[in-house]
Design a protein around this motif. Sequence first.
Motif, mmCIF file in Angstrom:
data_model
loop_
_atom_site.group_PDB
_atom_site.id
_atom_site.type_symbol
_atom_site.label_atom_id
_atom_site.label_comp_id
_atom_site.label_asym_id
_atom_site.label_seq_id
_atom_site.Cartn_x
_atom_site.Cartn_y
_atom_site.Cartn_z
ATOM 1 N N GLY A 242 -32.007 -5.293 16.758
ATOM 2 C CA GLY A 242 -33.384 -5.724 16.997
ATOM 3 C C GLY A 242 -34.046 -6.395 15.818
ATOM 4 O O GLY A 242 -35.284 -6.427 15.741
ATOM 5 N N GLY A 243 -33.275 -6.961 14.894
ATOM 6 C CA GLY A 243 -33.873 -7.696 13.783
ATOM 7 C C GLY A 243 -34.602 -8.934 14.283
ATOM 8 O O GLY A 243 -34.223 -9.539 15.292
ATOM 9 N N THR A 244 -35.676 -9.314 13.582
ATOM 10 C CA THR A 244 -36.481 -10.456 14.023
ATOM 11 C C THR A 244 -36.670 -11.465 12.893
ATOM 12 O O THR A 244 -36.660 -11.114 11.713
ATOM 13 N N ILE A 245 -36.855 -12.713 13.302
ATOM 14 C CA ILE A 245 -37.176 -13.804 12.381
ATOM 15 C C ILE A 245 -38.382 -14.540 12.944
ATOM 16 O O ILE A 245 -38.387 -14.933 14.112
ATOM 17 N N ASP A 246 -39.414 -14.704 12.122
ATOM 18 C CA ASP A 246 -40.589 -15.493 12.485
ATOM 19 C C ASP A 246 -40.734 -16.625 11.476
ATOM 20 O O ASP A 246 -40.601 -16.405 10.262
ATOM 21 N N ALA A 247 -41.013 -17.822 11.974
ATOM 22 C CA ALA A 247 -41.174 -18.969 11.086
ATOM 23 C C ALA A 247 -42.259 -19.884 11.626
ATOM 24 O O ALA A 247 -42.352 -20.094 12.845
ATOM 25 N N THR A 248 -43.076 -20.409 10.727
ATOM 26 C CA THR A 248 -44.103 -21.393 11.086
ATOM 27 C C THR A 248 -43.658 -22.766 10.623
ATOM 28 O O THR A 248 -43.354 -22.958 9.442
#
Length: 326
Positions: free
Chosen positions: A275-281
């Motif tokens: 369940g690792g997550t990556i968020d990027a703008t």
Amino acid sequence: MKKKTFQQFLIVCVIALAVYYVALGIAAQKINPTDPPKATIPATAPTQPSATAAPTASAVPTDPAAPTDPAVTNPDVPNQVPDTVPTDYLPTVTTQSDPAVTLPTASTAPTTTAPAVPSSKADIVAAYINAVNQLKATPNFTLTKNDQLNVAIDEMDPDSVRGFADSMIASSKQNSQPKTYHFSGGSDPTSGFSATHVIAPTDRNAALSPGAVTSATATPTGDGGYRIHLTLGTEKQTMTSPAPNYSTVMEVINPDTLGLPSNAKIDDFNITYSGGTIDATIDSQGRITAMTHHLVVPEATGSGSLMVAVTLKMHGDHTATYQITY
């Protein structure tokens, strides 16, 4: 936590699990022992040049002596007349140009087209990988990175070293401070490190299979860019094999680079990522301006020895945040 303290912890615990978690907590200390001043983020974004409006053509002069023909059905075409109208009454139309007005050509007109927001999972994953690798290759920018580590020891044998292990983990959390890097010409002059060394995955370009991603979304922002959110599935890392996708896109530990004491022995370790997550703008120019990696480990076990055999079971998570200005 300083390297010496970290090695003292290894002498007591001597297992890969402690190596993994504590190393994540002190990664910033090992990469950059000094803390350069933080960059000032511009208060306003640069304005885009506006295109010059094309001049409006002057109205075609009409001949007052010409008769009015009520049978013309398209008033926008002045030369459309019935066949019965004598040609002597047709006005002569002349076109005049204004030498003082120059219209912008296609090569000089400013481009303000925002990047298309990806929609499919494969396109969203590709957009993130392209953007993060572009960031690694960008010669000049400022990056501030912050690491936050949460670790809990579930079981430890012998139990006599449990208190010391807990204190070392607490110390690593307290010593975690944001680090700022000013990359110029591809490297940070204070630390000497490249962006590829600082941005996960360390010392390599990022790669990620869409099949390893359980969900992917891309949401438009008000400034012409978009935000990406990726959620990864479940993978395992062992002594002989890395987690195939976590290791190519996030910050995981490599025991070979930790400088273990020569007489230390790691017998076994198993780390589960889930369940690792990556968020990027992404901004209107396709550049990453902010990014967060959240690594979740529901269970990790290991065993090793250095004068005394130790086994350990633990869980935790690690969050790395990046703020980027150009």
